[in-house]
Write a protein that holds these residues in place. Structure first.
Motif, PDB file in Angstrom:
ATOM      1  N   GLY A  44      -2.053  -3.233   1.841  1.00  0.00           N
ATOM      2  CA  GLY A  44      -2.003  -3.574   0.436  1.00  0.00           C
ATOM      3  C   GLY A  44      -2.113  -5.075   0.235  1.00  0.00           C
ATOM      4  O   GLY A  44      -2.576  -5.799   1.126  1.00  0.00           O
ATOM      5  N   SER A  66       1.963   2.797   5.350  1.00  0.00           N
ATOM      6  CA  SER A  66       1.089   1.668   5.686  1.00  0.00           C
ATOM      7  C   SER A  66       1.887   0.427   6.063  1.00  0.00           C
ATOM      8  O   SER A  66       1.305  -0.564   6.501  1.00  0.00           O
ATOM      9  CB  SER A  66       0.152   1.341   4.518  1.00  0.00           C
ATOM     10  N   GLU A  75      -7.279  -2.895   1.847  1.00  0.00           N
ATOM     11  CA  GLU A  75      -7.944  -1.699   1.329  1.00  0.00           C
ATOM     12  C   GLU A  75      -7.221  -1.146   0.098  1.00  0.00           C
ATOM     13  O   GLU A  75      -7.849  -0.645  -0.839  1.00  0.00           O
ATOM     14  CB  GLU A  75      -7.980  -0.636   2.431  1.00  0.00           C
ATOM     15  N   HIS A  76      -5.883  -1.264   0.099  1.00  0.00           N
ATOM     16  CA  HIS A  76      -5.082  -0.710  -0.990  1.00  0.00           C
ATOM     17  C   HIS A  76      -4.610  -1.794  -1.962  1.00  0.00           C
ATOM     18  O   HIS A  76      -3.553  -1.664  -2.579  1.00  0.00           O
ATOM     19  CB  HIS A  76      -3.884   0.049  -0.418  1.00  0.00           C
ATOM     20  N   ARG A 116      -3.899  -3.776  -5.154  1.00  0.00           N
ATOM     21  CA  ARG A 116      -3.675  -3.274  -6.509  1.00  0.00           C
ATOM     22  C   ARG A 116      -3.714  -4.360  -7.576  1.00  0.00           C
ATOM     23  O   ARG A 116      -3.641  -4.057  -8.768  1.00  0.00           O
ATOM     24  CB  ARG A 116      -2.327  -2.546  -6.557  1.00  0.00           C
ATOM     25  N   GLY A 169       0.823  -1.189   0.000  1.00  0.00           N
ATOM     26  CA  GLY A 169       0.000   0.000   0.000  1.00  0.00           C
ATOM     27  C   GLY A 169       0.864   1.248   0.000  1.00  0.00           C
ATOM     28  O   GLY A 169       2.082   1.194  -0.227  1.00  0.00           O
TER      29      GLY A 169
END
Length: 291
Positions: free
Chosen positions: A261, A178, A227-228, A230, A174
């Protein structure tokens, strides 16, 4: 105590790490940790971020396996459904592997990350000849961004490919802040080449197989996405949609992890995330394992 192993089972070699507590707690399932693509079993044993160390402190026995083509584990023949083939190979080998490691007959909780999460879910749907108690996965979802498949399609047509560390760091983590100061550098110790067909499968065929796989899983499921993230399209609604696929599971615990992440284990949220996985597994001790 931790030790590396290489064992023959179902006609091929499997390597990995066995982590054992002094005695352990009766009733706890064995944890089988299944790493993702571009990492080997050391993904779960980076100092300061080790699921193996945390699990042993809880009293668990843990087997972190090198999937086929990683470590000393025999590569599989190339195939477009290489994730399915990974699960089939592990399903055939598990009874002998567990017996050789002194863990025969013990219920198993699968813990899988990323492509290893896809393998874990597929393995949970197969589950023949060994007792499955539950499955906990992270970093896997139902839909990848279209540019991922396009990027993998442009790679050289060869069995193994290697993603440069800086490229991996951009997608595995992330935003700055983070993750702790030793990351992402510490994670590089587990970096390995990846079979290209794993990457093309996870961005294509495996997503088509997912609904059928999920519908055949009859044990509790624990699911987390950062949440992050990718590498997957992620939102709270998508996490809920993913959870609804497990129509035969008696329990599905699915959440988005704030501030993390793709590799949740390596973020500041990692310790709490690992504790949640271990708490899930510990509560399985009274559950009836799927034969």
């Amino acid at each position: 105590m931790k030790q590396r192993f290489t064992l023959e089972a179902a006609g091929q070699d499997f390597s990995g790490k066995l982590a054992q507590p002094d005695g352990g707690q009766a009733g706890l399932p064995v944890l089988l940790a299944i790493h993702g693509g571009t990492y080997d079993c050391d993904y779960f044993d980076i100092p300061g971020h080790s699921l193996l160390d945390r699990a042993v402190a809880w009293g668990f026995h843990v087997v972190a396996i090198d999937r086929p083509g990683y470590g000393n584990s025999t590569p599989l023949p190339d195939a477009p459904d290489l994730i399915q083939k990974n699960a089939e190979a592990l399903n055939a080998a598990l009874p002998d592997l567990l017996a050789a490691l002194g863990l025969a007959g013990r219920p198993v909780c699968l813990i899988g990350h990323s492509i290893g999460g896809a393998v874990a879910l597929t393995l949970a749907a197969l589950c023949e000849g060994w007792p499955l108690a539950g499955v906990a996965v992270s970093g896997v979802g139902a839909e990848t961004p279209s540019e991922s498949a396009e990027a993998y399609a442009q790679m050289p047509r060869q069995y193994f490919v290697e993603l440069p560390g800086p490229v991996k760091d951009q997608v595995m983590f992330g935003p700055e802040g983070s993750y702790p100061p030793d990351m992402p550098a510490a994670s590089h110790a587990a970096h390995r080449p990846v079979p290209l067909s794993e990457l093309t499968d996870i961005t294509g065929g495996w997503q088509d197989r997912l609904a059928g796989i999920a519908a055949r899983i009859r044990v509790p499921v624990h699911y987390r996405q950062g949440e992050h993230e990718r590498l997957w399209l992620v939102s709270a609604a998508r996490v809920e949609d993913f959870a609804r696929l497990f129509t035969a599971s008696p329990q599905v615990d699915a959440e988005l992890v704030p501030g993390a992440g793709h590799c949740i284990d390596y973020h500041l949220a990692g310790p709490a995330f690992q504790d949640e996985q271990l708490d899930f597994a510990a509560l399985l001790e009274s559950a009836e394992a799927q034969p």
